[in-house]
Design a protein around this motif. Structure first.
Motif: not given
Lengths: 113, 111
Positions: A47-57
């Motif tokens: 998983x990864x996240x580009x900022x608080x409140x945002x995640x993606x597979x």
């Protein structure tokens, strides 16, 4: 400046148990990532996240969940642990605007028995 | 085809020799490139970024060939401490989002 801190460093889980791998960074990085690395293999993005409140597979998200409630923290949750999740887990972070690649944590070695 | 491909090695090289690794990437839109070093049972650590014009950092030289889509790493006067796995990395944008890692080339420097 601690960089990227992962806890725990080692863990043995029984099949079906759950746990959370903790990751925190103090570099004010926008992006955070979770990878797993099996013996003799490359890094696979979970998983990864580009900022608080945002995640993606990433490419191997099944069996895992994440959240990003703050810029600093990016915990990885394993639900119903399976032997196939035995691996070394690395958390990493990077800055959106600085071309310095990733900073990795020291890893969590997880064994599911 | 893997996005980033490397020869897994192992490369066994005598101390003091020069060794070179190549790596190819499949996404022509890749904008950022790096070499990472990973010691046994440790996390990957950034060795150097790779710039279009090529760049050098002490005994290490990195080159980028966009036309052929390959990246190289040259290590001169190799030391025992250079023994590690070297990971080739490509990214789709300047901002480091979702870098793609090769599986690594294992290097052992022999005394």
């Amino acid at each position: 400046n601690a960089g990227v801190t992962q806890t725990p460093k080692f863990r043995i889980l029984k099949i079906g148990q759950s746990m959370t791998l903790q990751c925190t960074q103090d570099m004010n990085h926008n992006y955070m990532y979770w990878y797993r690395q099996d013996p003799g293999m490359g890094l696979k993005l979970i998983y990864y996240s580009v900022g608080a409140g945002i995640t993606d597979k990433g490419e191997v998200p099944n069996g895992y969940n994440v959240s990003r409630s703050t810029t600093e923290d990016f915990p990885l949750r394993l639900e119903l642990a399976a032997p196939s999740q035995t691996s070394v887990y690395f958390c990493a972070s990077s800055h959106r605007d600085k071309p310095y690649g990733y900073t990795f944590g020291s890893g969590t070695r997880l064994t599911v028995v | 085809r893997k996005e980033v491909e490397q020869d897994p090695g192992p490369f066994n090289v005598p101390e003091g020799a020069t060794v070179a690794f190549n790596c190819t990437y499949s996404n022509s839109a890749s904008q950022s490139f790096f070499w990472y070093r990973q010691d046994c049972r440790k996390e990957p650590k950034l060795l150097m970024s790779v710039y279009s014009s090529g760049n050098e950092d002490g005994r290490f030289t990195a080159q980028l060939n966009r036309a052929s889509q390959y990246i190289s790493l040259l290590i001169r006067d190799s030391k025992l401490s250079d023994s590690a796995t070297y990971l080739c990395v490509a990214g789709r944008n300047f901002g480091n989002e979702k870098l793609t890692f090769g599986t690594g080339t294992r290097l052992t420097i022999i005394p």
